[in-house]
Structure formats: structure tokens, C-alpha cells
Design a protein around this motif. Structure first.
Motif, PDB file in Angstrom:
ATOM      1  N   ALA A  55       0.833  -1.212   0.000  1.00 52.68           N
ATOM      2  CA  ALA A  55       0.000   0.000   0.000  1.00 52.68           C
ATOM      3  C   ALA A  55       0.864   1.258   0.000  1.00 52.68           C
ATOM      4  O   ALA A  55       0.573   2.230  -0.711  1.00 52.68           O
ATOM      5  N   ALA A  56       1.932   1.248   0.799  1.00 51.95           N
ATOM      6  CA  ALA A  56       2.799   2.427   0.918  1.00 51.95           C
ATOM      7  C   ALA A  56       3.395   2.810  -0.438  1.00 51.95           C
ATOM      8  O   ALA A  56       3.572   3.999  -0.730  1.00 51.95           O
ATOM      9  N   LYS A  57       3.677   1.806  -1.278  1.00 50.16           N
ATOM     10  CA  LYS A  57       4.224   2.088  -2.608  1.00 50.16           C
ATOM     11  C   LYS A  57       3.215   2.819  -3.486  1.00 50.16           C
ATOM     12  O   LYS A  57       3.577   3.443  -4.479  1.00 50.16           O
ATOM     13  N   GLN A  58       1.933   2.703  -3.132  1.00 46.56           N
ATOM     14  CA  GLN A  58       0.867   3.397  -3.871  1.00 46.56           C
ATOM     15  C   GLN A  58       0.401   4.653  -3.124  1.00 46.56           C
ATOM     16  O   GLN A  58      -0.657   5.200  -3.424  1.00 46.56           O
ATOM     17  N   ASP A  59       1.211   5.083  -2.137  1.00 45.55           N
ATOM     18  CA  ASP A  59       0.855   6.240  -1.298  1.00 45.55           C
ATOM     19  C   ASP A  59      -0.467   6.023  -0.573  1.00 45.55           C
ATOM     20  O   ASP A  59      -1.278   6.937  -0.419  1.00 45.55           O
ATOM     21  N   LEU A  60      -0.666   4.783  -0.131  1.00 45.52           N
ATOM     22  CA  LEU A  60      -1.861   4.426   0.628  1.00 45.52           C
ATOM     23  C   LEU A  60      -1.461   3.877   1.990  1.00 45.52           C
ATOM     24  O   LEU A  60      -0.333   3.433   2.199  1.00 45.52           O
TER      25      LEU A  60
END
Length: 320
Positions: free
Chosen positions: A190-195
């Protein structure tokens, strides 16, 4: 012809039985094979809504497939193939009768319980002084018993699961370990998708040879809640609602229209315009979660498309 699939009545070669869930229908086949159809049904508060959401089944199935591929090094999963945008095929398992819910933030059901004054959820204590959508010091696991169709899932503690023999202690500790590792991987994806992966649920089963595997869906907007990372801290500091990616927007719409799945309440009418807006929101969820453009499948006749694609796959396995 309908552009959604809400009822399935397939008869595949080698079919033995069918289980109809809230959203997915599972066809048991010869040779320990399962065919899972992701319908376009929408479930909220454990109630299936009267109308289907265009492309929802495809979206859930394709996100789950991608996420299973990205977590197969952590825990084996049931999946073998996806012969159709709405279909997953895999190993037959005996499902554990619990959903492993894990929460990194105090949102949704946890926040509603907290607002009601409760400081313990499923035997796990929640610290004082939290605001809605605050991060927990550590993710908490809050399991739920798996409900039959039409019933409500129920919160349950680890102690009660083991005491009642729903899951053995040895297996349950393994489920907890897998749950924490999957949530950590999901958080990184998720962090890689800014989530931000806020909370999610995992379901597990046991194969005929006793192996615990991940089943059903994983990290989809139906099984998970996501926040946009950008602006999260500022919104929390101002006491504003978080911008989120999940079906919580449907739950909130239902609540605002007087429905929470409680006895005596009726599902509010969903206009065609509202259904279309929900479909568009699911497509947005797909693209944000995966970082890929969503390609709409041909929905001119979903039933015949699925029948043909599944039969072609079964022929390739020499079922016919």
C-alpha cells in the motif's frame, strides 16, 4: 441483458455441489478443485444489497489474484488459475470458521465500539485517549466467527476460539502469525501506492494433506480499508474525516439513509445513478490499489462468457 452478475446457476462438467456466499459462489468439482465466481453483489452490514454493481466482481477477483501472487512467499494460497475476469480456480480446502481481522488504526467497527465506551474488542484492550482513525501502538487482531448466509459475523476472542474448539491452539497461533506477516506485506504494498492499509481480514483453510493455506480474497476494498497517505496527519490533527479507499463510503451512505442492518430496517432505494457512482468508485479503488489501469471485461453476456472460459480451462485439465 444485464451488465451485472448477481445470481449464478452454472452447471460445469464434473460439478459436485455449490455454496452461495454473500458475494462469491463456490462450485465444488471433481479432483479436489474449487471454482469461485466473484459476483457483482454488494454486501454491507452483512446484508446483500438488491442491485449489483457493474464490474465489482471483476475488480475484486483481479485485486485478490494480484495480492495472492505478491504474498505467496509468506503463506501458500489456494489459487491455481483465473480463467475468466470473474473466476478463480484452486484447491479445495476445509475453511477455518473464523475470519482473521487485523486493525492498524481505530476505524470502522473498532471506532464505533470505542465511541460506545468499550475499551476491549475481541479480548484485546484498546488504549485510552484515541481519536477515530488514530494509529494503534501495534496492530491488533480482532477475529470474527464466519456467519452463514444472511447471518451476522460475530466478534470473538482468541481464548474463546480455542476454548470452544473452533480452531486448535496450534493452528490458531499459526493463523495469527500468518495474519501479522500478511498485514505487514500489505502495508508495504500500500505504501508504494501512497496508501495506508488501515485494517483487513484474512481467511484460511486446510488442504486434504493438512497444509494451512490462504483462501478467498485478500487486500481488496471489500475486505480492507485504505486511507490516502498524503494528508493523513493533517486531517487527523484537524479532526477531519480521512479520505479513504474501501466500501466504507457505501456503509456511510446507508447509515445516512437510516440503515445499519438492524432488525426492522429496510435497505434504502439505490438509484441507477448511485449504482453507477459506486461502480466508478470501485474502478478508482482498483487503479489506486494496483497502480494499473482497469480494463473492463465484455459484459454483454457475463454468464455465457464465464461458462465458455471455465469449460475451456477444464478441458485443458482433461476434465472433459
Amino acid at each position: 441483458m444485464s451488465n451485472t452478475i448477481t445470481i449464478t446457476n452454472f452447471n460445469f462438467p464434473g460439478q459436485q455441489s455449490v455454496y452461495k456466499g454473500k458475494v462469491r459462489d463456490v462450485y465444488s468439482m471433481e479432483d479436489d478443485l474449487l471454482i469461485m465466481i466473484a459476483s457483482d453483489r454488494l454486501s454491507a452490514f452483512d446484508v446483500v444489497m438488491p442491485k449489483g454493481i457493474p464490474y465489482k466482481g471483476q475488480i475484486l477477483n483481479q485485486i485478490a489474484t494480484k495480492m495472492m501472487e505478491k504474498t505467496s512467499d509468506i503463506v501458500p494460497n489456494w489459487l491455481e488459475a483465473t480463467p475468466d475476469p470473474n473466476v478463480a480456480v484452486g484447491k479445495k480446502c476445509e475453511p477455518f470458521k473464523v475470519e482473521m481481522v487485523i486493525r492498524g488504526y481505530m476505524s470502522g467497527h473498532a471506532a464505533r465500539e470505542y465511541k460506545a465506551g468499550k475499551r476491549e474488542l475481541c479480548g484485546v484492550s484498546m488504549p485510552e485517549g484515541l481519536k477515530e482513525n488514530d494509529k494503534f501502538p501495534e496492530p491488533i487482531i480482532t477475529p470474527a466467527t464466519k456467519a452463514e448466509h444472511g447471518d451476522h459475523d460475530e466478534d470473538i476472542s482468541r481464548e474463546n476460539i480455542i476454548k470452544r474448539g473452533i480452531v486448535s491452539e496450534e493452528d490458531y497461533l499459526k493463523l495469527e502469525d500468518y495474519t501479522r506477516k500478511l498485514f505487514q506485506r500489505g502495508t508495504e504494498i500500500a505504501a508504494k501506492q501512497d496508501l495506508i492499509l488501515v485494517d483487513t481480514k484474512y481467511e484460511f483453510g486446510k488442504t486434504s494433506d493438512g497444509e494451512i493455506v490462504l483462501i478467498d480474497e485478500i487486500h481488496t476494498p471489500d475486505s480492507s480499508r485504505y486511507f490516502y497517505k498524503n494528508g493523513y496527519e493533517e486531517r487527523q490533527a484537524k479532526g477531519e474525516a480521512q479520505k479513504q479507499l474501501s466500501k466504507e463510503f457505501v456503509r456511510q451512505w446507508l447509515i445516512s439513509n437510516g440503515f445499519q442492518g438492524l432488525e426492522g430496517q429496510s435497505v434504502p432505494e439505490m438509484s441507477d445513478e448511485y449504482i453507477e457512482s459506486v461502480s466508478e468508485r470501485y474502478i478508482e479503488l482498483y487503479e489506486n490499489i494496483t497502480g494499473e489501469k482497469f480494463n473492463k471485461a465484455d459484459v454483454s453476456n457475463i454468464e455465457s462468457r464465464i461458462q465458455k472460459n471455465v469449460e475451456t480451462y477444464l478441458k485443458s485439465r482433461k476434465f472433459i
